[in-house]
Structures are given as structure tokens and as C-alpha cells.
Motif scaffolding. Structure first.
Motif, mmCIF file in Angstrom:
data_model
loop_
_atom_site.group_PDB
_atom_site.id
_atom_site.type_symbol
_atom_site.label_atom_id
_atom_site.label_comp_id
_atom_site.label_asym_id
_atom_site.label_seq_id
_atom_site.Cartn_x
_atom_site.Cartn_y
_atom_site.Cartn_z
ATOM 1 N N GLU A 38 0.883 -1.174 -0.031
ATOM 2 C CA GLU A 38 -0.132 0.127 -0.057
ATOM 3 C C GLU A 38 0.782 1.313 -0.028
ATOM 4 O OE1 GLU A 38 0.145 -1.432 4.128
ATOM 5 O OE2 GLU A 38 0.037 -2.315 2.301
ATOM 6 N N THR A 39 2.132 1.019 0.265
ATOM 7 C CA THR A 39 2.852 2.398 0.299
ATOM 8 C C THR A 39 4.056 2.455 -0.950
ATOM 9 O OG1 THR A 39 4.887 1.301 1.341
ATOM 10 C CG2 THR A 39 3.298 2.205 2.853
ATOM 11 N N ARG A 40 3.772 1.394 -1.884
ATOM 12 C CA ARG A 40 4.756 1.214 -2.989
ATOM 13 C C ARG A 40 4.604 2.592 -3.826
ATOM 14 N NH1 ARG A 40 5.096 -3.751 -4.431
ATOM 15 N NH2 ARG A 40 6.772 -4.094 -2.791
ATOM 16 N N GLU A 41 3.404 2.671 -4.517
ATOM 17 C CA GLU A 41 3.155 3.526 -5.235
ATOM 18 C C GLU A 41 3.385 5.081 -4.969
ATOM 19 O OE1 GLU A 41 -0.747 4.953 -7.869
ATOM 20 O OE2 GLU A 41 -0.904 3.150 -6.756
ATOM 21 N N THR A 42 3.019 5.328 -3.735
ATOM 22 C CA THR A 42 3.408 6.706 -2.931
ATOM 23 C C THR A 42 4.844 7.048 -3.262
ATOM 24 O OG1 THR A 42 1.256 6.475 -1.591
ATOM 25 C CG2 THR A 42 3.118 8.135 -0.897
ATOM 26 N N TRP A 43 5.608 6.214 -2.510
ATOM 27 C CA TRP A 43 7.156 6.496 -2.443
ATOM 28 C C TRP A 43 7.731 6.588 -3.765
ATOM 29 C CZ3 TRP A 43 11.210 3.520 -3.652
ATOM 30 C CH2 TRP A 43 11.000 2.019 -3.422
ATOM 31 N N GLN A 44 7.365 5.437 -4.546
ATOM 32 C CA GLN A 44 7.958 5.453 -5.871
ATOM 33 C C GLN A 44 7.624 6.686 -6.784
ATOM 34 O OE1 GLN A 44 7.142 1.769 -7.782
ATOM 35 N NE2 GLN A 44 8.782 0.742 -6.583
ATOM 36 N N SER A 45 6.544 7.354 -6.422
ATOM 37 C CA SER A 45 6.198 8.725 -7.132
ATOM 38 C C SER A 45 6.912 9.884 -6.800
ATOM 39 C CB SER A 45 4.743 9.037 -6.944
ATOM 40 O OG SER A 45 4.246 9.250 -5.362
ATOM 41 N N LEU A 46 7.692 9.477 -5.606
ATOM 42 C CA LEU A 46 8.480 10.520 -4.945
ATOM 43 C C LEU A 46 9.925 10.667 -5.513
ATOM 44 C CD1 LEU A 46 6.990 10.732 -1.431
ATOM 45 C CD2 LEU A 46 6.372 12.159 -3.249
ATOM 46 N N THR A 47 10.324 9.599 -6.312
ATOM 47 C CA THR A 47 11.757 9.527 -6.458
ATOM 48 C C THR A 47 11.793 8.892 -8.001
ATOM 49 O OG1 THR A 47 13.792 8.193 -5.902
ATOM 50 C CG2 THR A 47 11.828 7.361 -5.037
ATOM 51 N N PRO A 48 12.669 9.464 -8.833
ATOM 52 C CA PRO A 48 13.137 8.921 -9.937
ATOM 53 C C PRO A 48 14.022 7.801 -10.023
ATOM 54 C CG PRO A 48 14.504 11.078 -9.836
ATOM 55 C CD PRO A 48 13.472 10.892 -8.588
ATOM 56 N N ARG A 49 14.418 7.573 -8.922
ATOM 57 C CA ARG A 49 15.407 6.341 -8.882
ATOM 58 C C ARG A 49 14.466 5.083 -8.552
ATOM 59 N NH1 ARG A 49 20.917 7.814 -5.526
ATOM 60 N NH2 ARG A 49 21.195 5.744 -6.758
ATOM 61 N N LYS A 50 13.394 5.275 -7.988
ATOM 62 C CA LYS A 50 12.466 4.220 -7.493
ATOM 63 C C LYS A 50 13.246 3.415 -6.258
ATOM 64 C CE LYS A 50 9.073 5.388 -10.276
ATOM 65 N NZ LYS A 50 9.565 6.521 -10.671
ATOM 66 N N THR A 51 14.046 3.937 -5.629
ATOM 67 C CA THR A 51 14.678 3.394 -4.418
ATOM 68 C C THR A 51 14.480 4.246 -2.841
ATOM 69 O OG1 THR A 51 16.695 4.584 -4.949
ATOM 70 C CG2 THR A 51 16.638 2.384 -5.946
ATOM 71 N N VAL A 52 14.747 3.568 -2.175
ATOM 72 C CA VAL A 52 14.581 4.132 -0.651
ATOM 73 C C VAL A 52 16.165 4.206 -0.306
ATOM 74 C CG1 VAL A 52 12.506 3.365 -0.159
ATOM 75 C CG2 VAL A 52 14.298 1.800 0.254
ATOM 76 N N PRO A 53 16.217 5.153 0.708
ATOM 77 C CA PRO A 53 15.311 5.917 1.490
ATOM 78 C C PRO A 53 14.516 7.121 0.858
ATOM 79 C CG PRO A 53 17.623 6.577 2.125
ATOM 80 C CD PRO A 53 17.742 5.313 0.979
ATOM 81 N N VAL A 54 13.810 7.375 1.143
ATOM 82 C CA VAL A 54 13.066 8.684 0.750
ATOM 83 C C VAL A 54 12.745 9.443 1.977
ATOM 84 C CG1 VAL A 54 11.475 9.915 -0.722
ATOM 85 C CG2 VAL A 54 12.233 7.787 -1.529
ATOM 86 N N LEU A 55 13.146 10.711 2.232
ATOM 87 C CA LEU A 55 12.716 11.681 3.256
ATOM 88 C C LEU A 55 11.764 12.656 2.924
ATOM 89 C CD1 LEU A 55 14.782 12.377 6.379
ATOM 90 C CD2 LEU A 55 13.487 14.259 5.402
ATOM 91 N N VAL A 56 10.772 12.770 3.578
ATOM 92 C CA VAL A 56 9.707 13.948 3.470
ATOM 93 C C VAL A 56 9.547 14.680 4.587
ATOM 94 C CG1 VAL A 56 7.313 14.609 2.642
ATOM 95 C CG2 VAL A 56 8.614 12.497 1.791
ATOM 96 N N ASN A 57 9.790 16.108 4.465
ATOM 97 C CA ASN A 57 9.777 16.922 5.648
ATOM 98 C C ASN A 57 8.872 18.120 5.072
ATOM 99 O OD1 ASN A 57 9.659 18.113 8.153
ATOM 100 N ND2 ASN A 57 11.758 18.749 7.945
ATOM 101 N N GLY A 58 7.568 18.055 5.308
ATOM 102 C CA GLY A 58 6.689 19.228 4.934
ATOM 103 C C GLY A 58 6.801 19.036 3.204
ATOM 104 N N ASP A 59 7.219 20.120 2.727
ATOM 105 C CA ASP A 59 7.265 19.962 1.085
ATOM 106 C C ASP A 59 8.580 19.659 0.501
ATOM 107 O OD1 ASP A 59 4.770 21.196 0.888
ATOM 108 O OD2 ASP A 59 5.352 23.412 0.922
ATOM 109 N N ILE A 60 9.507 19.359 1.457
ATOM 110 C CA ILE A 60 11.009 18.926 0.974
ATOM 111 C C ILE A 60 10.719 17.348 0.770
ATOM 112 C CG2 ILE A 60 13.188 18.675 1.761
ATOM 113 C CD1 ILE A 60 12.847 21.323 3.298
ATOM 114 N N VAL A 61 11.211 16.867 -0.209
ATOM 115 C CA VAL A 61 11.426 15.389 -0.535
ATOM 116 C C VAL A 61 12.607 15.150 -0.871
ATOM 117 C CG1 VAL A 61 10.585 13.573 -2.180
ATOM 118 C CG2 VAL A 61 9.152 15.275 -1.202
#
Length: 204
Positions: A38-61
Motif C-alpha cells: 500500500e506504500t509502494r506507489e506513493t514513495w515511488q512517485s516521489l523518486t526518479p530512482r525508485k529506491t529508498v530511503p526517501v525522506l519527506v519533511n513538509g514540502d521537502i522530498v
């Protein structure tokens, strides 16, 4: 107050070093399992690399682990020394952890993870261990008799604690001849951050 979110994977060394940094800074963070469907689509939309980690702080990704570390240091000024020379040292060893220490360990872990003993490529494992041990020569020289790689707990401690923790979990030991590195790792394991951030299945 905005809560930092970290899209995370337990055994990923890049994620683990971010967890260590966050804990050492005392920052409030919501850890989100990147492996959950249920989280994969969300975090993969945030990174062109499709890898983690991804950190989100407000509007900063931020989706690159070393940029995340630099950003976290900007928030608290606790992950890099004040002295410019020591800051360079910390950054270089952090990079060495990713590019050199990680390379040998990757061969061992990828071969052992999910493969039965009889199905493993033992030559690949031996070569990975040899590569890891060779890479320790430089680290041992850089550490010398110091408590930390720079003049305080900084980026190398985050990066190498994660790498050495995974090495230990997969049966790769720091040889006795690197006594300073063995002592350093024991000190890192004794910090509350280690037990709080390590993949729980590796602690049992």
C-alpha cells in the motif's frame, strides 16, 4: 509541527544510516515500510530512482541518502564537525563506506540472503569477504587510536555502523588485526541508537 516521514527498508544500509542519524539527533520521525504494497506507489512517485530511503519533511522530498544526511545536519549541526578539515574527512569516509566497504559486503549478502547453503556461490562469498577485509586497511589507518573517525560522532559513524552491523549479521567478521575497528564497532553497538534502529530480526 511537521513530522518527518522516512520511507524505509529494514536491511537497506542506506536506510539504516539515516535511521541512526535521525535517532542520534533526537528527531521525531514516522517510519513507513517501503515493502508494504500500500506504500509502494506513493514513495515511488516521489523518486526518479525508485529506491529508498526517501525522506519527506513538509514540502521537502529527498531521495538520495547522502543528501538526506547533509540536510539533517543542516537542521541540527550535529552530524558534521565544525572544523573544515574534519568535515572533509567525515564526508570522504562516508563515501568510502558506500562505494568500497559496501561493494564487498554486497556480494556476500546478496548471495546468502534467500539462498540455501547448498545453493550458494561460495566463491562469490569468499571474494566478497576478501574485498571487504582489504578495504578495512584504509579505514583502520584513518581511525587510528581515535574514538570517532572525525572529532565527534558524524557521518562515518552512521554509515559504517550500518555496514558493519549487516556484515556481522551475515557472518562477516572484522579480523583481529583490525583491533581498533573492532573496538570502534563495539562502542557503536553500545549506543542506544544501535538497538533502536537495527533491523529487529538481526537482534534476535
Amino acid at each position: 509541527m511537521t513530522v518527518i516521514r522516512l520511507y524505509d527498508k529494514p536491511e537497506c544500509p542506506f536506510c539504516w544510516k539515516i535511521r541512526l542519524a535521525l535517532f542520534e539527533q533526537g528527531l521525531t520521525v514516522e517510519h513507513i515500510d517501503s515493502l508494504a504494497p500500500e506504500t509502494r506507489e506513493t514513495w515511488q512517485s516521489l523518486t526518479p530512482r525508485k529506491t529508498v530511503p526517501v525522506l519527506v519533511n513538509g514540502d521537502i522530498v529527498i531521495y538520495e541518502s547522502n543528501v538526506i544526511l547533509e540536510y539533517l545536519n543542516d537542521l541540527s549541526e550535529t552530524l558534521l564537525p565544525e572544523d573544515p578539515t574534519q568535515r572533509v574527512t567525515a564526508r570522504l569516509i562516508n563515501s568510502y563506506s558506500d562505494g568500497v566497504i559496501g561493494a564487498g559486503l554486497r556480494e556476500v549478502i546478496f548471495e546468502k540472503r534467500g539462498n540455501a547453503e547448498a545453493d550458494r556461490d561460495h566463491k562469490r562469498i569468499e571474494q566478497g569477504i576478501a574485498q571487504f577485509e582489504t578495504a578495512l586497511d584504509y579505514l583502520s589507518g584513518q581511525l587510528g587510536g581515535k574514538t570517532f573517525f572525525a572529532d565527534s560522532y558524524s557521518l562515518p559513524e552512521c554509515a559504517l555502523t550500518a555496514r558493519f552491523g549487516l556484515a556481522e549479521a551475515y557472518g562477516v567478521e572484522i579480523p583481529d588485526r583490525f583491533s581498533n575497528l573492532r573496538s570502534w564497532f563495539e562502542r557503536m553497538k553500545s549506543r542506544p541508537s544501535y538497538r533502536a534502529t537495527a533491523p529487529q530480526h538481526l537482534l534476535s
